[in-house]
Design a protein around this motif. Sequence first.
Motif, short mmCIF file in Angstrom:
data_model
loop_
_atom_site.label_atom_id
_atom_site.label_comp_id
_atom_site.label_asym_id
_atom_site.label_seq_id
_atom_site.Cartn_x
_atom_site.Cartn_y
_atom_site.Cartn_z
N ILE A 103 0.90 -1.16 0.00
CA ILE A 103 0.00 0.00 0.00
C ILE A 103 0.93 1.20 0.00
O ILE A 103 1.81 1.30 0.87
CB ILE A 103 -0.88 0.04 1.26
N VAL A 176 -6.52 5.74 8.27
CA VAL A 176 -6.62 5.00 7.00
C VAL A 176 -7.13 3.59 7.25
O VAL A 176 -6.69 2.92 8.19
CB VAL A 176 -5.24 4.90 6.31
N VAL A 178 -7.83 0.04 4.94
CA VAL A 178 -7.77 -0.65 3.64
C VAL A 178 -8.34 -2.05 3.84
O VAL A 178 -7.90 -2.78 4.72
CB VAL A 178 -6.32 -0.73 3.11
N TYR A 192 -10.46 1.43 -0.13
CA TYR A 192 -9.65 2.39 0.62
C TYR A 192 -10.58 3.41 1.28
O TYR A 192 -11.53 3.89 0.65
CB TYR A 192 -8.72 3.17 -0.32
N LEU A 204 -3.92 6.98 -2.43
CA LEU A 204 -3.49 5.63 -2.03
C LEU A 204 -3.58 4.68 -3.21
O LEU A 204 -4.47 4.79 -4.05
CB LEU A 204 -4.39 5.11 -0.90
N ASN A 206 -2.26 0.39 -4.57
CA ASN A 206 -1.54 -0.85 -4.32
C ASN A 206 -0.52 -1.02 -5.44
O ASN A 206 -0.81 -0.80 -6.61
CB ASN A 206 -2.49 -2.06 -4.29
#
Length: 374
Positions: A103, A176, A178, A192, A204, A206
Amino acid sequence: MRIIKQKTVQFLASTVALLFFISGGCADDRVINMEEFGTMDDGRPVQLFTLKNENRMEVSITNYGGIVTSIKVPDKNGNIDDVVLGFDNLEQYKAGHPYFGTITGRYANRIANGRFELNGEVYQLATNDGENHLHGGIEGFDKKLWDYEINNSENSVILRYLSPDGEEGYPGNLNVKVTYTLTEENELRIDYHATTDKPTVVNLTNHSYFNLSGEPTQVILDHLLTIHADRYTPVNEALIPTGELRHVEGTPFDFRTPEYIGTRIDSIPPGYDHNFVLNNPNQGVRNIATLKHEESGRVMEVYTDLPGVQLYTGNFLDGTIEDRNGHPIPQYAALCLETQLFPDSPNQPHFPPAVLNEGEAYETVTIYRFHTEQ
Ligand code: BGC
């Protein structure tokens, strides 16, 4: 009478067994495995989670950096291989790597000179890519230990991290979350969510590196790629967008119909490392890209509600890092499709905004969906 009783008992017993089988059977297959993956330097334990589905797809995720360490999917003949670059032990991740499966944040991609202005105030971020800020700075979200929660009924792992006000120079405490979910449709879904107590910037993504052949020593130049983007953002030598949104027509960036990665890569040395301006940004979650490897028959479709995607073809991989089988990872061993806001948005007023204010929620979703074709 006795016979009836016996039959009733038998019926009840088999019903109970059946119910047990249905609930227990499915639940068993779906139970997320959690094992210890190592420890942080301060002694905190790090976990590795493995999610499975009924189609023999398996995804492993660690709460160190929220890293997707492995995605195993069948090819057209039913052979299962790992289609992402990653390691089987924490030490290799801690030793340093170019964001394999991480991430990335608080701001994925580059911010010019690590500086931006927000509401009249100038913020200086950590610089870790020459003069620029890349992927959240020196110790970005990719190196943090995330809190975790397992949701077996959804086949999800939920990761949480509180990024304190001032971390790497960013304003505001950023909360945050995820959520990684493996579905029965062979999707790795990533949700997210972030909130702040002060205006800040957030982006953000991946950073998984895909090689659908399942063999990282075999380069991805033979992968066929489609990206639904009429425009891309040209960059300067430091890979900062010039601000132009250029049409892809007649350029090596035209992936509107399937093209092999290798066909035009030599004309843009050292390779693709560019943001594509995705079509239909207001349509919500839509198919934005499709990657296909003909030999294995594996196909990966990418869906997101975001306006951009970075195509990075592993240009800076140079054989110095070894894959999980101990083989050097060469240039072009894998490619990333990093869904995102555009690079350097905090300094480019005409790009979709990256600002998150208190009372608002940053919410986006990206899905990597796998299937095979003959
Ligand atoms: C960037 C590349 C960088 C790579 C690894 C990508 O997202 O665009 O320039 O080399 O990440 O850090």
